[in-house]
Design a protein around this motif. Structure first.
Motif: not given
Length: 537
Positions: A433-436, A464-467, A469-475, A526-529
């Motif tokens: 889960m992502m938290k954004t 991914v960590d974002h200052p 948003l907490g996390q940003a959604i990367q595709v 996980k590998l791609l991230a």
């Protein structure tokens, strides 16, 4: 509704009791209008009677798709007062997402506005259990409804003759709050009256809420921490200011104008607020600020404390499945600013190993919540309920061999550690889960929308960590079959049409396919991230 009880046991009794103690006390403010507790109680009872005249059966669901306004609050408490179940729907959701929720929990009555009904009209035919739509005001040209669905005017509904609600006790269903699930579609967390009232009492006790407080409702009321502003205030006889803000500056203006004493928000909003100048008057009234929905960055916390040095900071951790779990007392913030604190009143937090035994000091384990705030599972999803709501192992938390009935606790999926003094520290999540922006977002849910556009061949989403948003959604995505080029701008445009703003990817990276697989044949997220992070150092 009956006479006010000495202590509230049911959700709507919070209003009933507050109205009996201070009928003329302000309960809600929206813009320039204020409603006192006597009027709020009268309208809540009238809405409940109106639902009963629509033949709402016990525990049938009432969907509420509105921004924050008086009618949203009245419907949210009036539905349980009738013996029904409220289903608040985030106003940021798109029509298809609202329709999914309505189908999933068999919504019988939908409360919305004429403008929102126009957006929903094309998808309501996909909601077979829907029988009634209640509009907050008359529509000049109401959108056509499917056969068998009746349209009702809010004012006319509240004119129905008084009628007693269905028999309800505190373990009965009260609300279903939808939260993103790890496998795509959102899950409906089922909460009882006891869950919500116990949560209100617990949070109000450690925040020391009272009749003199004014709380700002900046978070969505479909979010457990957002709705908590109502329940804690009504338990305490305090006032709630309903705010639908466009810009962070609107929050500061409301805090100054309304002399707000308590603010609860998520880290991304606090980060935005610290980038603005604060009117000095805010610091004269703000008694506390509370954080939920993710870790507060240390620099943000320091900036907030510098702006309002007299306000007490409360750092909190919660689960929709159990409402709220821990808080860090303000006097501990300087000593351990990275801690999520200890259990809130009337809850116990355990840290358990895989085998169900308790972890030692500083040993990482799963956070497990037991007590009156533990929800009733996920609506119509036995598999997911079994993953999160489990029986406590024997010998744990003071349970004795002579206790024959089992006890269910929430196993959070979050890894934490407890230090020698009993303070908890968040380590990480076990799932993807992502938290954004304070929202939990499923990567699968994002990917489903991307595939539906037919503009991608394969795709994977991760946080991914974002200052801010907490996390940003990367595709990461490949071009569709038959094409060598991924049209990123067209894909983002489709995302903005089909997704709430917080779910729109922050970045889309094209990649030549096929994407790598794990041993189970699934795309290796996980590998791609990991590779994405390594490429950026």
């Amino acid at each position: 509704m009956n006479a006010a009880p000495a202590e509230a046991a049911l959700l709507h009794e919070l209003i009933l009791r507050a109205a009996a103690i201070g009928p003329g006390r302000a309960a809600l403010t929206m813009g320039s209008a204020t409603m006192d507790y006597a009027a709020l109680q009268q309208r809540t009872a009238a809405f409940a009677a109106g639902l009963l005249h629509l033949n709402l059966a016990r525990s049938e669901r009432v969907g509420i798709y509105l921004e924050k306004r008086f009618e949203t609050v009245v419907a949210s408490f009036g539905a349980p007062a009738a013996g029904g179940v409220m289903v608040p729907m985030n106003p940021l959701l798109k029509a298809e997402q609202v329709a999914y929720i309505a189908r999933d929990c068999n919504v019988r009555v939908l409360v919305t506005s004429p403008e929102r009904l126009a957006l929903l009209a094309p998808v309501l035919a996909d909601c077979p259990d829907l029988r009634h739509v209640v509009l907050t005001e008359p529509a000049a040209a109401p959108s056509p409804l499917p056969p068998g669905v009746a349209l009702h005017d809010w004012a006319a509904l509240l004119d129905a003759p008084p009628r007693a609600g269905h028999r309800v006790i505190d373990t009965d269903l009260c609300a279903i709050l939808y939260t993103s699930g790890s496998t795509g579609r959102p899950k409906g967390v089922v909460l009882s009256h006891r869950n919500m009232v116990a949560g209100a009492k617990s949070v109000a006790s450690y925040l020391d809420n009272g009749p003199g407080d004014t709380l700002l409702a900046a978070l969505p009321l479909s979010f457990d921490a957002g709705f908590s502003q109502l329940t804690t205030a009504f338990h305490s006889g305090a006032r709630v200011v309903l705010l639908n803000y466009l810009l962070p500056r609107d929050v500061l203006r409301a805090m100054e104008r309304e002399q707000v004493t308590g603010l609860t928000a998520v880290p991304p909003l606090y980060i935005q607020l610290t980038q603005l100048e604060w009117p000095a008057a805010i610091g004269e009234h703000l008694r506390y600020f509370a954080n939920t929905g993710g870790r507060m960055p240390r620099e943000t916390l320091d900036a907030l404390r510098a702006r309002v040095p007299r306000a007490r900071p409360y750092l909190m951790y919660g689960l929709t499945e159990a409402f709220r779990s821990t808080y860090l007392p303000p006097e501990e913030v300087d000593r351990r600013p990275d801690s999520i604190g200890k259990a809130i009143p009337n809850a116990e937090i355990l840290v358990l190993r895989e085998d169900g035994s308790e972890c030692g000091p500083d040993e990482p384990g799963e956070l497990v919540h037991r007590g009156a705030l533990v929800g009733q599972g996920y609506w119509n999803d036995a598999e997911k309920t079994a993953e999160r709501y489990k029986l406590l192992p024997a010998g744990i938390a003071g349970r004795q061999a002579g206790q024959m009935l089992p006890e269910v606790a929430v196993f959070s999926g979050d890894t934490v550690r407890r230090d020698a003094e009993g303070f908890l520290y968040f380590v990480g999540r076990r799932d993807e889960m992502m938290k954004t922006s304070g929202y939990r977002v499923s990567p699968t849910e994002v990917e489903e929308v991307l595939y539906a556009t037919r503009l991608v061949g394969e795709c994977v989403a991760f946080g991914v960590d974002h200052p801010a948003l907490g996390q940003a959604i990367q595709v990461i995505a490949t071009a569709p079959d038959g094409s060598d080029v991924l049209d990123v701008q067209a894909l983002l445009a489709q995302c903005r049409q089909q997704m709430p703003a917080y779910m729109v990817p922050h970045g889309i990276q094209p990649m030549r396919g096929p994407l790598p697989r794990n041993p189970n044949g699934k795309i290796d997220r996980k590998l791609l991230a990991t590779q994405w992070g390594e490429e950026r150092g």
